[in-house]
Write an enzyme that holds these catalytic residues in place. Structure first.
Site, PDB file in Angstrom:
ATOM      1  N   GLU A  79     -54.234 -82.575 -40.239  1.00 44.76           N
ATOM      2  CA  GLU A  79     -53.045 -83.118 -40.882  1.00 44.76           C
ATOM      3  C   GLU A  79     -52.336 -83.984 -39.838  1.00 44.76           C
ATOM      4  OE1 GLU A  79     -50.326 -80.245 -42.517  1.00 44.76           O
ATOM      5  OE2 GLU A  79     -48.933 -81.814 -43.134  1.00 44.76           O
ATOM      6  N   ARG A  95     -59.533 -68.534 -35.198  1.00 41.82           N
ATOM      7  CA  ARG A  95     -58.913 -69.631 -34.461  1.00 41.82           C
ATOM      8  C   ARG A  95     -58.886 -69.310 -32.981  1.00 41.82           C
ATOM      9  NH1 ARG A  95     -54.618 -71.790 -37.254  1.00 41.82           N
ATOM     10  NH2 ARG A  95     -53.634 -72.516 -35.344  1.00 41.82           N
ATOM     11  N   LYS A 121     -48.902 -76.070 -34.210  1.00 47.07           N
ATOM     12  CA  LYS A 121     -48.348 -77.421 -34.168  1.00 47.07           C
ATOM     13  C   LYS A 121     -46.829 -77.411 -34.331  1.00 47.07           C
ATOM     14  CE  LYS A 121     -51.428 -79.844 -36.538  1.00 47.07           C
ATOM     15  NZ  LYS A 121     -51.818 -80.758 -37.603  1.00 47.07           N
TER      16      LYS A 121
HETATM   17  P1  ATP Z   1     -51.192 -75.456 -37.115  1.00 45.06           P
HETATM   18  O1  ATP Z   1     -51.330 -74.111 -37.750  1.00 45.06           O
HETATM   19  O2  ATP Z   1     -51.005 -75.439 -35.643  1.00 45.06           O
HETATM   20  O3  ATP Z   1     -50.246 -76.381 -37.813  1.00 45.06           O
HETATM   21  P2  ATP Z   1     -53.264 -76.550 -38.624  1.00 45.06           P
HETATM   22  O4  ATP Z   1     -54.405 -75.689 -38.929  1.00 45.06           O
HETATM   23  O5  ATP Z   1     -52.275 -76.706 -39.719  1.00 45.06           O
HETATM   24  O6  ATP Z   1     -52.619 -76.095 -37.268  1.00 45.06           O
HETATM   25  P3  ATP Z   1     -54.607 -78.995 -38.980  1.00 45.06           P
HETATM   26  O7  ATP Z   1     -54.299 -80.344 -38.481  1.00 45.06           O
HETATM   27  O8  ATP Z   1     -54.523 -78.743 -40.432  1.00 45.06           O
HETATM   28  O9  ATP Z   1     -53.671 -77.991 -38.185  1.00 45.06           O
HETATM   29  O10 ATP Z   1     -56.025 -78.516 -38.422  1.00 45.06           O
HETATM   30  C1  ATP Z   1     -57.197 -79.258 -38.578  1.00 45.06           C
HETATM   31  C2  ATP Z   1     -58.368 -78.336 -38.424  1.00 45.06           C
HETATM   32  O11 ATP Z   1     -58.345 -77.710 -37.143  1.00 45.06           O
HETATM   33  C3  ATP Z   1     -58.365 -77.242 -39.457  1.00 45.06           C
HETATM   34  O12 ATP Z   1     -59.676 -77.116 -39.979  1.00 45.06           O
HETATM   35  C4  ATP Z   1     -57.958 -76.021 -38.694  1.00 45.06           C
HETATM   36  O13 ATP Z   1     -58.524 -74.865 -39.226  1.00 45.06           O
HETATM   37  C5  ATP Z   1     -58.474 -76.318 -37.289  1.00 45.06           C
HETATM   38  N1  ATP Z   1     -57.658 -75.632 -36.295  1.00 45.06           N
HETATM   39  C6  ATP Z   1     -56.336 -75.734 -36.109  1.00 45.06           C
HETATM   40  N2  ATP Z   1     -55.912 -74.916 -35.133  1.00 45.06           N
HETATM   41  C7  ATP Z   1     -57.004 -74.270 -34.669  1.00 45.06           C
HETATM   42  C8  ATP Z   1     -57.244 -73.281 -33.660  1.00 45.06           C
HETATM   43  N3  ATP Z   1     -56.249 -72.776 -32.912  1.00 45.06           N
HETATM   44  N4  ATP Z   1     -58.513 -72.859 -33.463  1.00 45.06           N
HETATM   45  C9  ATP Z   1     -59.517 -73.357 -34.193  1.00 45.06           C
HETATM   46  N5  ATP Z   1     -59.371 -74.281 -35.164  1.00 45.06           N
HETATM   47  C10 ATP Z   1     -58.137 -74.734 -35.411  1.00 45.06           C
HETATM   48 MG    MG Z   2     -53.694 -77.153 -41.700  1.00 44.62          MG
END
Ligand code: ATP
Ligand code: MG
Length: 569
Positions: free
Chosen positions: A41, A268, A278
């Protein structure tokens, strides 16, 4: 070098997801294709957790001769921004991965998604609901109690079609109506209690679609359909989406879609002494705890890069932590040792004095300089050598001198003692000069011209210390970084404290009066060196307060942190 080989030619390590793919291929599923996607995102910069997902998705695509799409999950225009889109693309490329032509935006599919929503309505599987957000919450029930049907649930298909068209046309205010899937308000899985599919959002300018839309699809609806539209075979996501999988499958089962991708969850990455949310990283930037998204203390890809961490080190780290379904918190020491291993192989050696103490060699002629040869790497001759200037006045590190040795382990300079100056001569300290406050301000020494390159037979010196010539040294600023938080799991919230309370006020220490050997004047921003006996340092793109170069310490030479932890617990 042996080490080099094991690091860079390592075979991909298998994991449970690769095993599922192997089975799918053996069973002839998906016409033998493997298509993954990385779906960020664009509401922030990528962090080390994203690197895990990137390495997994792009790594699988590479190894199975498939492809990996970069898809921006841009359904929440409030928080999203084009600068994040550009930063994300840069970071993925910097990590060494390529999406080729396959750059997509969920917003590319807004029209198609709208049509799928209409299809659901026509099938009697979606309805326009007029409950206020508060009412809807009350109707939803709890983990232990079932929800109740919305009074709008039995609207006719015709009325729903009409209302949804008018939602799109902009007739209704934000929050006044939503489109919901008609599934099961009594489901044990709250995600299936008639989840929202579309909501109204007026007055936002979307970075891709401008003001074309005033209704926006929700993540769960958008994601599975985007996967299907793109022909994704394996949709890999983190464990918090496990409870969303029934919904992912429900949408694909109801609708006439091109294919039904398989969602697989993995744990994760959590890294000790930092946060990988984030939202929290955004707060650290917005609230001024750090200087920006690329502050070298941040666990962002941009921060790690500015700190001097290479993409190879990040990829090796992701290989090492592996991919499983068990939640854990990876030790910072593992990341640091992976960084150290990579830099030990590739970083040229240089001399830099971080806490300077002046040293005058009284028997060395005034005005004379010598260009001494110094190897750029102790084990790798291919990395060549450079000249270091030797002169009568030098700087050594304050910590490398004590008037009297505190113990036998002190292998540095003492009054009346001898040490070798790295790449140069053996010197002896003859006199210590102090100021009125009794502080040492200068050492008077003598050198032995016969000791260049080797010790004459039988000669024992305490140790070897580094130095720079005062005549042509470069004044520089050096920034030493420590953990961003002083608690291993700052955001666990177990002790009831906000993660900000664990912020480490000593996470940045700036040394403004350092001296570097002259050859470092040619360094380019991003170049990384080992400052001998001090650690690894990377030249910052910006200059310091007085226009002098700034070096960021990437890591120390040894794992000082592990030692501290052992002592304390
Ligand atoms: P946050 O919870 O920090 O906002 P997010 O998952 O919403 O992170 P995205 O930009 O949607 O952030 O993530 C893109 C991809 O990266 C998704 O498939 C997500 O599952 C993966 N991802 C995000 N954070 C992690 C992490 N700590 N470890 C592994 N994969 C991750
Ligand atoms: Mg997400």
């Amino acid at each position: 070098m042996e080490n080099n080989k094991t690091l860079e030619n390592a075979r991909p390590v298998t994991n449970f997801i690769r095993q599922i793919i192997d089975q799918d291929l053996a069973a002839g599923k998906n016409d033998g294709k493997v298509v993954t996607r990385f779906p960020p995102e664009p509401n922030g910069y990528l962090h080390i957790g994203h690197a895990k997902s990137i390495c997994l998705n792009f790594g699988i695509a590479e190894d199975y001769h498939g492809r990996c799409h970069l898809r921006f999950d841009d359904t929440n225009p409030y928080k999203e921004d084009l600068t994040f889109v550009e930063a994300i693309k840069h970071d993925v490329q910097w990590l060494g991965f390529s999406w080729g032509e396959k750059e997509f935006y969920a917003s590319d599919y807004f029209e198609q998604l709208h049509d799928y929503a209409v299809e659901l309505i026509k099938k009697g599987k979606a309805y326009v609901c007029d409950l206020s957000p508060d009412e809807a919450r009350e109707y939803r029930g709890t983990l232990t109690e079932p929800g109740r049907d919305s009074p709008y649930r039995e609207r006719s298909v015709e009325e729903n079609i009409d209302l949804f068209a008018r939602m799109r046309a902009g007739e209704f205010e934000d929050g006044s109506r939503v489109l919901r899937a008609k599934i099961d308000m009594a489901s044990a899985n709250i995600n299936l209690r008639d989840p929202i599919i579309y909501r109204i959002r007026h007055g936002v300018v979307h970075h891709q679609t401008g003001d074309e839309w005033c209704i926006y699809p929700m993540y769960d609806f958008t994601h599975c359909l985007s996967d299907s539209i793109e022909g994704i075979t394996h949709s890999l996501c983190t464990l918090e989406f496990e409870d969303h999988r029934p919904l992912y499958n429900w949408f694909l089962d109801q609708l006439d879609v091109p294919c039904h991708p398989q969602q697989i969850e993995f744990s994760r990455l959590n890294l000790q002494y930092t946060v990988t949310s984030k939202r929290k990283l955004t707060e650290l930037v917005d609230e001024g705890f750090v200087e920006g998204w690329d502050d070298p203390r941040m666990p962002t890809i941009a921060g790690l890069r500015r700190r001097g961490v290479t993409s190879t080190a990040i990829r090796n780290f992701c290989d090492r932590i592996g991919v499983t379904r068990s939640d854990n918190s990876v030790e910072m020491g593992l990341l640091e040792s992976t960084i150290r291993e990579d830099l030990n192989i590739h970083a040229p050696r240089r001399m830099a004095v971080l806490r300077p103490l002046k040293l005058v060699i009284e028997n060395y002629p005034e005005g004379r300089t010598e260009a001494l040869e110094a190897a750029n790497h102790p084990q790798n001759e291919d990395m060549g050598a450079r000249k270091v200037h030797f002169s009568r006045e030098l700087y050594i590190d304050r910590d490398d001198f004590m008037e009297v040795a505190p113990n036998k382990k002190f292998k540095r300079l003492v009054r009346g003692g001898e040490v070798r100056l790295r790449n140069a001569y053996v010197i002896r300290c003859d006199e210590v000069i102090k100021n009125e406050q009794d502080e040492i301000i200068e050492l008077r020494c003598s050198y032995d011209a016969a000791t260049l390159g080797a010790n004459p037979e039988g000669r024992k010196v305490r140790g070897v210390i580094h130095w720079v010539s005062a005549e042509n040294a470069i004044a520089a600023e050096v920034r030493l970084y420590d953990r961003l938080f002083s608690h291993p799991t700052p955001d666990a919230g177990k002790d009831g404290r906000d993660y900000r309370e664990h912020f480490n006020p000593d996470s940045l220490r700036t040394l403004t009066q350092c001296y570097l050997e002259a050859s470092l004047g040619e360094a380019q921003p991003g170049d990384i060196f080992q400052f001998e006996r001090e650690g690894y340092f990377c030249l910052d793109p910006a200059t310091g307060a007085n226009g002098q170069p700034v070096f960021n310490r990437t890591v120390t030479l040894r794992d000082s942190w592990a030692k501290i932890e052992k002592q304390h617990g």
